[in-house]
Design a protein around this motif. Structure first.
Motif, PDB file in Angstrom:
ATOM      1  N   SER A 129       0.834  -1.195   0.000  1.00  0.00           N
ATOM      2  CA  SER A 129       0.000   0.000   0.000  1.00  0.00           C
ATOM      3  C   SER A 129       0.872   1.249   0.000  1.00  0.00           C
ATOM      4  N   VAL A 130       0.655   2.107  -0.984  1.00  0.00           N
ATOM      5  CA  VAL A 130       1.433   3.347  -1.037  1.00  0.00           C
ATOM      6  C   VAL A 130       1.039   4.295   0.088  1.00  0.00           C
ATOM      7  N   MET A 131      -0.113   4.032   0.709  1.00  0.00           N
ATOM      8  CA  MET A 131      -0.556   4.905   1.781  1.00  0.00           C
ATOM      9  C   MET A 131       0.339   4.802   3.016  1.00  0.00           C
ATOM     10  N   ALA A 132       1.144   3.746   3.085  1.00  0.00           N
ATOM     11  CA  ALA A 132       2.084   3.625   4.206  1.00  0.00           C
ATOM     12  C   ALA A 132       3.077   4.776   4.207  1.00  0.00           C
ATOM     13  N   LEU A 133       3.422   5.273   3.012  1.00  0.00           N
ATOM     14  CA  LEU A 133       4.343   6.414   2.937  1.00  0.00           C
ATOM     15  C   LEU A 133       3.672   7.654   3.510  1.00  0.00           C
ATOM     16  N   ALA A 134       2.393   7.842   3.186  1.00  0.00           N
ATOM     17  CA  ALA A 134       1.656   8.997   3.716  1.00  0.00           C
ATOM     18  C   ALA A 134       1.506   8.922   5.228  1.00  0.00           C
ATOM     19  N   THR A 135       1.120   7.767   5.735  1.00  0.00           N
ATOM     20  CA  THR A 135       0.904   7.659   7.186  1.00  0.00           C
ATOM     21  C   THR A 135       2.214   7.762   7.968  1.00  0.00           C
ATOM     22  N   SER A 136       3.316   7.325   7.359  1.00  0.00           N
ATOM     23  CA  SER A 136       4.604   7.485   8.050  1.00  0.00           C
ATOM     24  C   SER A 136       4.952   8.963   8.182  1.00  0.00           C
ATOM     25  N   PHE A 137       4.721   9.742   7.129  1.00  0.00           N
ATOM     26  CA  PHE A 137       4.966  11.182   7.199  1.00  0.00           C
ATOM     27  C   PHE A 137       4.050  11.840   8.226  1.00  0.00           C
ATOM     28  N   GLU A 138       2.796  11.385   8.283  1.00  0.00           N
ATOM     29  CA  GLU A 138       1.846  11.978   9.224  1.00  0.00           C
ATOM     30  C   GLU A 138       2.253  11.690  10.673  1.00  0.00           C
ATOM     31  N   LYS A 139       2.789  10.511  10.917  1.00  0.00           N
ATOM     32  CA  LYS A 139       3.289  10.200  12.262  1.00  0.00           C
ATOM     33  C   LYS A 139       4.476  11.092  12.626  1.00  0.00           C
ATOM     34  N   LEU A 140       5.357  11.309  11.654  1.00  0.00           N
ATOM     35  CA  LEU A 140       6.502  12.178  11.920  1.00  0.00           C
ATOM     36  C   LEU A 140       6.056  13.612  12.169  1.00  0.00           C
ATOM     37  N   ALA A 141       5.065  14.062  11.398  1.00  0.00           N
ATOM     38  CA  ALA A 141       4.548  15.420  11.592  1.00  0.00           C
ATOM     39  C   ALA A 141       3.921  15.560  12.969  1.00  0.00           C
ATOM     40  N   LYS A 142       3.168  14.556  13.399  1.00  0.00           N
ATOM     41  CA  LYS A 142       2.534  14.591  14.718  1.00  0.00           C
ATOM     42  C   LYS A 142       3.581  14.577  15.823  1.00  0.00           C
ATOM     43  N   LEU A 143       4.616  13.747  15.631  1.00  0.00           N
ATOM     44  CA  LEU A 143       5.677  13.669  16.621  1.00  0.00           C
ATOM     45  C   LEU A 143       6.399  15.003  16.744  1.00  0.00           C
ATOM     46  N   ALA A 183      17.705  13.495  12.720  1.00  0.00           N
ATOM     47  CA  ALA A 183      17.867  13.943  11.336  1.00  0.00           C
ATOM     48  C   ALA A 183      16.687  13.622  10.444  1.00  0.00           C
ATOM     49  N   ILE A 184      15.916  12.604  10.786  1.00  0.00           N
ATOM     50  CA  ILE A 184      14.841  12.230   9.877  1.00  0.00           C
ATOM     51  C   ILE A 184      13.798  13.340   9.757  1.00  0.00           C
ATOM     52  N   LEU A 185      13.712  14.213  10.765  1.00  0.00           N
ATOM     53  CA  LEU A 185      12.840  15.371  10.677  1.00  0.00           C
ATOM     54  C   LEU A 185      13.600  16.633  10.322  1.00  0.00           C
ATOM     55  N   SER A 186      14.769  16.828  10.932  1.00  0.00           N
ATOM     56  CA  SER A 186      15.487  18.082  10.707  1.00  0.00           C
ATOM     57  C   SER A 186      15.949  18.216   9.265  1.00  0.00           C
ATOM     58  N   SER A 187      16.241  17.104   8.603  1.00  0.00           N
ATOM     59  CA  SER A 187      16.698  17.170   7.217  1.00  0.00           C
ATOM     60  C   SER A 187      15.593  16.799   6.222  1.00  0.00           C
ATOM     61  N   HIS A 188      14.405  16.480   6.728  1.00  0.00           N
ATOM     62  CA  HIS A 188      13.288  16.123   5.863  1.00  0.00           C
ATOM     63  C   HIS A 188      12.104  17.031   6.212  1.00  0.00           C
ATOM     64  N   PRO A 189      12.086  18.232   5.663  1.00  0.00           N
ATOM     65  CA  PRO A 189      11.122  19.228   6.127  1.00  0.00           C
ATOM     66  C   PRO A 189       9.681  18.958   5.691  1.00  0.00           C
ATOM     67  N   ASP A 190       8.737  19.536   6.443  1.00  0.00           N
ATOM     68  CA  ASP A 190       7.339  19.640   6.057  1.00  0.00           C
ATOM     69  C   ASP A 190       6.715  18.280   5.772  1.00  0.00           C
ATOM     70  N   SER A 191       6.721  17.418   6.777  1.00  0.00           N
ATOM     71  CA  SER A 191       6.193  16.064   6.608  1.00  0.00           C
ATOM     72  C   SER A 191       4.701  16.069   6.278  1.00  0.00           C
ATOM     73  N   LYS A 192       3.945  17.012   6.848  1.00  0.00           N
ATOM     74  CA  LYS A 192       2.505  17.030   6.617  1.00  0.00           C
ATOM     75  C   LYS A 192       2.166  17.263   5.152  1.00  0.00           C
ATOM     76  N   SER A 193       2.824  18.223   4.519  1.00  0.00           N
ATOM     77  CA  SER A 193       2.530  18.498   3.109  1.00  0.00           C
ATOM     78  C   SER A 193       3.010  17.368   2.219  1.00  0.00           C
ATOM     79  N   ARG A 194       4.069  16.708   2.616  1.00  0.00           N
ATOM     80  CA  ARG A 194       4.548  15.571   1.830  1.00  0.00           C
ATOM     81  C   ARG A 194       3.575  14.398   1.920  1.00  0.00           C
TER      82      ARG A 194
END
Length: 255
Positions: free
Chosen positions: A204-218, A229-240
């Motif tokens: 399911s490609v939606m796993a990529l979306a939900t992983s970003f949403e978890k990072l955004a929530k965190l 680094a997974i957040l500091s170097s990967h900006p704007d998880s919600k929009s991604r």
């Protein structure tokens, strides 16, 4: 080839000028640029392997029978080779929320990330990191780290073999490599690689979306002690995440 010749010409010109003026630092800077620019992919992979050995020595690595290792092995059992690249996976038993992949095909997943992600979400994140390797982003980051490090003349002149670096030299490369950040375009292309990887392999490609949403929530929960680094170097998880959802709807894979 043309780019390499231009760099060589610039180096020779700077060399003559600096010798005349006694400015050896300019010669050294030009030599470092030349060395980094002309490294082959195989040489960059060799440097990356040395850097990963150093990283593994500095972090607690889960043993072969550790539950985290067993879980990771189950998740990646079908993906020991990705896009023709052999991948070696290990778990770092540290609480940080992070994962990375290097140009030699080493993937390291942190315990903190495994604790908050489902199996499919972990695979999506690893697909993103592997995308940086396949897209040559990791190779270019290592070359950039070489230019910024204290390593001198690491490429053998004729053999094409890189010598064994000292621990201090490798440490400089590690610091330079992990201090680098990918561009927004590189991040988007790595997202697309992960999406296509999941789709191609029947996940399911939606796993990529939900992983970003978890990072955004965190990140929104201000748990900065765990987020690295997974957040500091990967900006704007919600929009991604929303970008993934939009593409999935367009592809008929989500409502």
């Amino acid at each position: 080839m043309k780019r390499a010749l231009i760099i060589i010409a610039l180096f020779l010109g700077v060399s003559r000028l600096s010798v005349a003026q006694g400015e050896q630092n300019l010669v050294q800077a030009a030599m470092e640029a030349l060395t980094a620019a002309t490294l082959s992919d195989a040489q960059v992979a060799q440097l990356s392997r040395q850097a990963v050995v150093e990283m593994d020595a500095k972090n607690p690595v889960a043993g072969p029978n550790d539950p985290y290792t067993l879980r990771l092995n189950k998740i990646v059992s079908r993906h020991r080779t990705v896009s023709g690249l052999p991948i070696n996976y290990k778990v770092y038993m540290v609480p940080d929320v992070n994962a990375f992949a290097t140009a030699d095909g080493s993937v390291r997943v942190f315990k903190g990330l495994m604790d908050i992600m489902s199996d499919s979400e972990l695979l999506a994140i690893m697909g993103h990191e592997i995308g940086h390797v396949v897209n040559k982003d990791s190779r270019d980051a290592m070359k950039s780290a070489l230019r910024r490090s204290a390593v001198r003349n690491v490429a053998a002149a004729n053999s094409g073999v890189i010598g064994k670096l000292s621990r201090s030299q490798v440490g400089g490369l590690v610091d330079g490599y992990f201090g680098a950040s990918f561009s927004r375009q590189q991040e988007t292309e790595a997202d697309d690689y992960s999406y296509d990887f999941l789709k191609r392999n029947g996940y399911s490609v939606m796993a990529l979306a939900t992983s970003f949403e978890k990072l955004a929530k965190l990140n929104g929960g201000n748990q900065s002690n765990k987020v690295t680094a997974i957040l500091s170097s990967h900006p704007d998880s919600k929009s991604r995440a929303e970008r993934v959802r939009t593409r999935a709807r367009r592809d008929g894979l989500a409502k």
